[in-house]
Write a protein that holds these residues in place. Sequence first.
Motif, PDB file in Angstrom:
ATOM      1  N   LYS A  65      26.704  19.677  24.387  1.00  8.64           N
ATOM      2  CA  LYS A  65      25.959  18.836  25.331  1.00  8.64           C
ATOM      3  C   LYS A  65      25.103  19.721  26.225  1.00  8.64           C
ATOM      4  N   GLU A  66      23.809  19.441  26.251  1.00 10.35           N
ATOM      5  CA  GLU A  66      22.826  20.197  27.029  1.00 10.35           C
ATOM      6  C   GLU A  66      22.875  21.689  26.698  1.00 10.35           C
ATOM      7  N   ASP A  67      23.350  22.016  25.500  1.00  9.15           N
ATOM      8  CA  ASP A  67      23.431  23.387  24.983  1.00  9.15           C
ATOM      9  C   ASP A  67      24.303  24.300  25.855  1.00  9.15           C
ATOM     10  N   PHE A  68      25.401  23.753  26.382  1.00  8.63           N
ATOM     11  CA  PHE A  68      26.335  24.515  27.211  1.00  8.63           C
ATOM     12  C   PHE A  68      27.752  24.434  26.658  1.00  8.63           C
ATOM     13  N   GLN A  69      28.578  25.392  27.084  1.00  9.96           N
ATOM     14  CA  GLN A  69      30.017  25.283  26.929  1.00  9.96           C
ATOM     15  C   GLN A  69      30.522  24.535  28.155  1.00  9.96           C
ATOM     16  N   TYR A  70      31.712  23.980  28.051  1.00 10.65           N
ATOM     17  CA  TYR A  70      32.325  23.303  29.181  1.00 10.65           C
ATOM     18  C   TYR A  70      33.755  23.791  29.321  1.00 10.65           C
ATOM     19  N   GLY A  71      34.267  23.705  30.536  1.00 11.73           N
ATOM     20  CA  GLY A  71      35.624  24.133  30.789  1.00 11.73           C
ATOM     21  C   GLY A  71      36.262  23.306  31.884  1.00 11.73           C
ATOM     22  N   VAL A  72      37.526  23.635  32.154  1.00 14.10           N
ATOM     23  CA  VAL A  72      38.294  22.947  33.174  1.00 14.10           C
ATOM     24  C   VAL A  72      38.933  23.985  34.082  1.00 14.10           C
ATOM     25  N   HIS A  73      38.818  23.761  35.393  1.00 11.96           N
ATOM     26  CA  HIS A  73      39.419  24.635  36.412  1.00 11.96           C
ATOM     27  C   HIS A  73      40.556  23.866  37.079  1.00 11.96           C
ATOM     28  N   PHE A  74      41.736  24.510  37.175  1.00 15.25           N
ATOM     29  CA  PHE A  74      42.921  23.862  37.748  1.00 15.25           C
ATOM     30  C   PHE A  74      43.190  24.388  39.155  1.00 15.25           C
ATOM     31  N   GLU A  75      43.406  23.485  40.096  1.00 16.35           N
ATOM     32  CA  GLU A  75      43.850  23.815  41.453  1.00 16.35           C
ATOM     33  C   GLU A  75      45.040  22.926  41.785  1.00 16.35           C
ATOM     34  N   ALA A  76      45.715  23.206  42.894  1.00 14.31           N
ATOM     35  CA  ALA A  76      46.925  22.458  43.250  1.00 14.31           C
ATOM     36  C   ALA A  76      46.653  20.974  43.469  1.00 14.31           C
ATOM     37  N   ASP A  77      45.479  20.631  44.010  1.00 18.74           N
ATOM     38  CA  ASP A  77      45.209  19.235  44.348  1.00 18.74           C
ATOM     39  C   ASP A  77      44.074  18.601  43.559  1.00 18.74           C
ATOM     40  N   LYS A  78      43.492  19.367  42.612  1.00 13.89           N
ATOM     41  CA  LYS A  78      42.397  18.798  41.831  1.00 13.89           C
ATOM     42  C   LYS A  78      42.203  19.565  40.526  1.00 13.89           C
ATOM     43  N   VAL A  79      41.501  18.910  39.616  1.00 12.72           N
ATOM     44  CA  VAL A  79      41.094  19.508  38.352  1.00 12.72           C
ATOM     45  C   VAL A  79      39.588  19.293  38.265  1.00 12.72           C
TER      46      VAL A  79
END
Length: 156
Positions: A65-79
């Motif tokens: 999508k839009e020629d990018f990679q995507y990822g996920v960042h984890f924190e104690a109160d949000k993703v």
Amino acid sequence: MTIISVKSHGFTLLELIIVVGILGLLLAVIMPSFLNFRRNSILSTETQNVITLVNKARLSSMSSKEDFQYGVHFEADKVVLFQGDTYVAGAGTNEELILNTALTLSSVVVNGGGAEVVFQKVTGATNQNATTTLLVVGGTASTTIVVFPSGISTRN
């Protein structure tokens, strides 16, 4: 001889005290079960929301999508779902999932360190497989979410 009839209307104080006592007893028995059900319901819903966000990041990478990679960042109160190969806090393209205040993300373990999982274009695989636990604050209920090297995420 005259008979006087006395009719009483309403409830006596003793009757009201007995009714209030019975209601209090029922509430004391039912309330813990209700709170436990509510916590488990929140845990189940938020677990599914986290897995959905991880899958969205993976699918966005797979489709380039839009020629990018995507990822996920984890924190104690949000993703946070982020665009690109590194997480930048506050980026306009970030999509945040704020967790319910009754929950916290604990023990985020990402292979290779950090708190991010980045998915590869086309395959959706990742080198940063991860394990994290959603924990009910002040309780014992928890769910473990696993992101496998293939990029597939599931709950245990």
